[in-house]
Design a protein around this motif. Structure first.
Motif, short mmCIF file in Angstrom:
data_model
loop_
_atom_site.label_atom_id
_atom_site.label_comp_id
_atom_site.label_asym_id
_atom_site.label_seq_id
_atom_site.Cartn_x
_atom_site.Cartn_y
_atom_site.Cartn_z
N PRO A 1 0.85 -1.19 -0.02
CA PRO A 1 0.02 -0.04 -0.11
C PRO A 1 0.80 1.23 0.06
N ALA A 2 0.21 2.48 -0.27
CA ALA A 2 0.88 3.74 -0.31
C ALA A 2 1.53 4.09 0.80
N ALA A 3 0.86 3.45 1.97
CA ALA A 3 1.09 4.08 3.50
C ALA A 3 2.07 2.86 4.04
N ALA A 4 2.78 1.88 3.01
CA ALA A 4 3.67 1.02 3.72
C ALA A 4 4.90 1.70 4.25
N GLY A 5 5.31 1.22 5.48
CA GLY A 5 6.30 1.76 6.42
C GLY A 5 7.61 1.42 5.93
N GLU A 6 8.81 2.20 6.08
CA GLU A 6 10.17 1.91 5.58
C GLU A 6 10.70 0.39 5.69
N ALA A 7 10.25 -0.28 6.79
CA ALA A 7 10.68 -1.58 7.26
C ALA A 7 9.99 -2.48 5.99
N GLN A 8 8.64 -2.39 5.62
CA GLN A 8 8.01 -3.16 4.98
C GLN A 8 8.64 -2.91 3.52
N VAL A 9 9.01 -1.69 3.14
CA VAL A 9 9.61 -1.50 1.69
C VAL A 9 11.05 -2.14 1.70
N ARG A 10 11.81 -2.10 2.70
CA ARG A 10 12.96 -2.46 2.79
C ARG A 10 13.10 -4.13 2.48
N GLU A 11 12.19 -4.60 3.29
CA GLU A 11 11.79 -6.11 3.12
C GLU A 11 11.48 -6.46 1.70
N ALA A 12 10.63 -5.86 1.23
CA ALA A 12 10.13 -6.12 -0.31
C ALA A 12 11.26 -5.96 -1.47
N LEU A 13 12.20 -5.17 -1.02
CA LEU A 13 13.16 -4.70 -1.94
C LEU A 13 14.22 -5.72 -1.46
N ARG A 14 14.34 -6.51 -0.60
CA ARG A 14 15.38 -7.42 -0.25
C ARG A 14 16.52 -6.46 0.18
N TRP A 15 16.49 -5.38 0.84
CA TRP A 15 17.59 -4.39 0.80
C TRP A 15 18.73 -4.71 1.63
N ASN A 16 19.99 -4.76 1.01
CA ASN A 16 21.21 -4.94 1.56
C ASN A 16 21.85 -3.67 2.19
N THR A 17 21.68 -3.52 3.53
CA THR A 17 22.05 -2.52 4.06
C THR A 17 23.71 -2.42 4.40
#
Length: 242
Positions: A76-92
């Motif tokens: 959803p457009a209201a997704a939090g940053e943690a959700q977005v990072r998980e969806a993108l499989r972000w490598n911090t």
């Protein structure tokens, strides 16, 4: 095509303003080439994304910083940053989230998908041995890419490693081009955020795009950081086990 340096510099000079950019090219794909540690570039990238989104022209935001196959589509457009990072499989460890979050979250808030575009790490070893990649660029472009690999490694990369590393670079560019092409939408613009070398028309992503796709490359002006990149690379090489 590539936007000229004067235009790029003028855009960067105004990137501290909070409002939308005055004019964004009407193209199918806009390739933004960054210096990965330039402090001013994230703000300009966010403004491009926000401007296109506000105009209803943003088809998707694609990223070198996430692997192909990762996507925020369905969030959803209201997704939090943690959700977005998980969806993108972000490598911090590889990419600081704080640097790219403004542009990424601007797209998410606009209901526009953010797509990983880079070659998955698991495919890199196969790319190193894939001789068919050598034929994807004309001879002068291959030589230019090989020289860029040498210079990018401060001329400290053993020569037998140059060709395999060049193949990985080509495979990465092709993966990003395929992601851009698959996200293209009539009357809208797909944005790519990637390192400056990847968006160079003569050797990078544009070489692998369909001819019918109208693309514009904008290499953001280089920023002096005072860092000695070669000294750091030398230290990394010295720490590697023999």
């Amino acid at each position: 095509m590539r936007l000229n340096a004067l235009l790029a510099a003028s855009l960067l000079a105004g990137c501290t303003a909070a409002g939308p950019l005055g004019e964004v090219p009407t193209v199918d794909a806009l390739l933004l080439g960054e210096q990965h540690d330039a402090g001013a570039h994230p703000g300009l990238q966010e403004r491009y994304v926000r401007t296109l989104a506000q105009q209803g022209r943003l088809a998707a935001l694609t990223l070198e910083m996430a692997e192909r196959g990762a996507s925020t589509a369905g969030l959803p457009a209201a997704a939090g940053e943690a959700q977005v990072r998980e969806a993108l499989r972000w490598n911090t460890d590889a990419w600081p989230w704080e640097r790219y979050a403004p542009a990424v979250m601007a797209a998410v808030r606009a209901g526009v998908p953010v797509l990983g575009a880079n070659l998955p790490r698991g495919d890199m070893r196969a790319a190193m041995a894939d001789g068919t990649l050598d034929a994807l660029l004309p001879g002068p472009a291959i030589k230019a890419q090989q020289q860029a690999i040498r210079q990018g490694h401060c001329d400290m990369l053993p020569e037998p490693h140059v060709q395999p590393m060049t193949r990985v670079q080509i495979a990465r560019d092709r993966a990003m081009a395929q992601t851009l092409a698959s996200a293209a939408a009539n009357g809208k613009t797909v944005v790519l955020i990637a390192g400056a070398g990847h968006v160079e028309p003569g050797v990078g992503v544009p070489q692998h795009l369909p001819r019918a796709l109208r693309a514009e490359s904008l290499v953001l002006p280089r920023e002096e950081t005072g860092k000695d990149y070669c000294a750091e690379f030398r230290r990394q090489m010295e720490r590697k086990p023999v």
